[in-house]
Enzyme design. Structure first.
Site, mmCIF file in Angstrom:
data_model
loop_
_atom_site.group_PDB
_atom_site.id
_atom_site.type_symbol
_atom_site.label_atom_id
_atom_site.label_comp_id
_atom_site.label_asym_id
_atom_site.label_seq_id
_atom_site.Cartn_x
_atom_site.Cartn_y
_atom_site.Cartn_z
ATOM 1 C CE LYS A 19 6.430 -19.516 32.553
ATOM 2 N NZ LYS A 19 5.894 -20.275 33.914
ATOM 3 C CE1 TYR A 56 3.615 -20.579 29.262
ATOM 4 C CE2 TYR A 56 4.863 -20.583 26.969
ATOM 5 C CZ TYR A 56 4.772 -20.841 28.269
ATOM 6 O OH TYR A 56 5.595 -21.576 29.043
ATOM 7 C CB THR A 95 9.162 -20.644 28.812
ATOM 8 O OG1 THR A 95 9.311 -21.166 27.642
ATOM 9 C CG2 THR A 95 8.381 -19.339 28.934
ATOM 10 C CG ASP A 96 12.887 -21.703 24.843
ATOM 11 O OD1 ASP A 96 11.672 -22.126 25.125
ATOM 12 O OD2 ASP A 96 13.360 -22.607 24.155
ATOM 13 C CD GLU A 97 7.104 -20.803 23.755
ATOM 14 O OE1 GLU A 97 6.237 -19.933 23.674
ATOM 15 O OE2 GLU A 97 6.910 -22.007 23.883
#
Length: 339
Positions: free
Chosen positions: A158, A154, A128-130
């Site tokens: 990741k 979260y 994810t870009d997060e």
């Protein structure tokens, strides 16, 4: 080299979830010779109805990637693993981070071990870009070479999984690639995420809960574009590399709400501002040039993608009403938005 020559049997973890099930549909269309195995734990966000129309064309295993026996059963005979399986909602990770560590880190580790043992040809990890953290206050776009700076449990889980994936590439010579997708939307998305939540609430003439002032910006990517990006990286990505997949758009929460309300001819008085998310990241934006160099291109702009998404939820009311009727959805909704 064609896909049929390189991969014959593919394992898709989390294939009953949102992006995973969309990729199953994509793969069956674009790689009809593949034998597809799906493993999914069928948590609150996993839904066999997402695969109902293709159930006779895949092998489905109800199992947990954090359970060694389930993983061993799933990887038997496969030559590629695509790891979509993840706990993925920031709000839920703030409330209870433990499932995120178990699935996103321990589960990824078990899959990597199985890939090493069975000499899997390629391991693709969907991230994810997060993992990049908050870009608020700048106009730059995250590059694959940027340091990871996750700010929620979260995103941290990741990022931790990514480090494990790359470590298996370096330590054991496993062929690994990672995709970092931006905020994805489209059919089959569980309605705790902003777009399906706003669409289904608007269809019910309920309020659309907007965090803070609605200024948080996201790079909204239609799910079919995300799936084609993942598929491009699977076949053409360089081993040991990560690839951003983004739509090159900047859209805030107010714009999402007004667009949805406009498409459904609902009044803007349904917009309701609620307490902001703790530690809210206000801007994500990735540079997808590396994936584009491989041949990937975005085909859906936001106007067309959101219209298609709204239409799907209009036509599939039975699907989302069954989801929203469940206790697990109602408890979460009450805790986060009745504030």
């Amino acid at each position: 080299m064609s896909s049929a020559e390189r991969f014959q049997k593919v394992l898709i973890t989390g294939g009953a979830g949102f992006i995973g099930s969309n990729y199953v549909h994509y793969a069956l269309t674009h790689h009809p010779t593949w034998e597809i195995v799906v493993i999914d734990k069928l948590t609150y966000a996993g839904n066999l109805d997402n695969l109902k129309d293709v159930s006779d064309r895949i092998t489905f295993i109800e199992g947990d990637i954090a359970n060694p026996e389930d993983v061993e059963k799933a990887v038997n005979g496969v030559d590629a693993i695509l790891n979509f399986a993840a706990e993925s909602h920031v709000d839920r990770s703030l409330r209870d981070p433990l499932p995120f560590i178990r699935t996103n880190i321990e589960g990824t580790l078990l899959l990597l071990e199985a890939a090493r043992k069975h000499q899997i040809k390629r391991f693709l990890h969907v991230s994810t870009d997060e993992v990049y953290g908050d870009l608020v206050g700048s106009d730059r776009h995250s590059l694959e070479t940027d340091p990871l700076s996750p700010r929620s449990p979260y995103a941290a889980s990741k990022a931790g999984a990514e480090h494990l994936v790359f470590s298996y590439g370096i330590s054991y010579g496993l062929d690994v690639v990672i995709t970092r997708g931006s905020n994805t939307y489209g059919p089959y998305q569980y309605p705790e995420k902003i777009i399906p939540l706003f669409v289904t609430n608007a269809l019910e003439s309920k309020s659309l809960p907007i965090y803070g002032k609605g200024e948080a910006v996201r790079d909204y990517l239609y799910v079919e574009d995300h799936c084609s990006g993942i598929d491009t990286v699977l076949h053409a990505g360089e081993s040991g590399n990560a690839y951003n997949i983004g739509a090159r758009v900047q859209i805030n929460g107010i714009e999402v709400a007004t667009t949805v309300l406009g498409l459904l001819d609902r009044p803007e008085s349904l917009m309701q501002y609620v307490s902001d998310r703790p530690g809210h990241d206000y801007r994500y934006s990735v540079d997808p040039s590396a994936a584009e160099t491989l041949g990937w291109e975005r085909k859906w702009d936001f106007k067309r993608g959101i219209a298609q998404t709204v239409a799907w939820y209009q036509q599939n009311a039975d699907w989302w009403q069954a989801v929203k009727d469940k206790k697990v959805f109602q408890e979460h909704y009450k805790e986060w938005y009745a504030r």
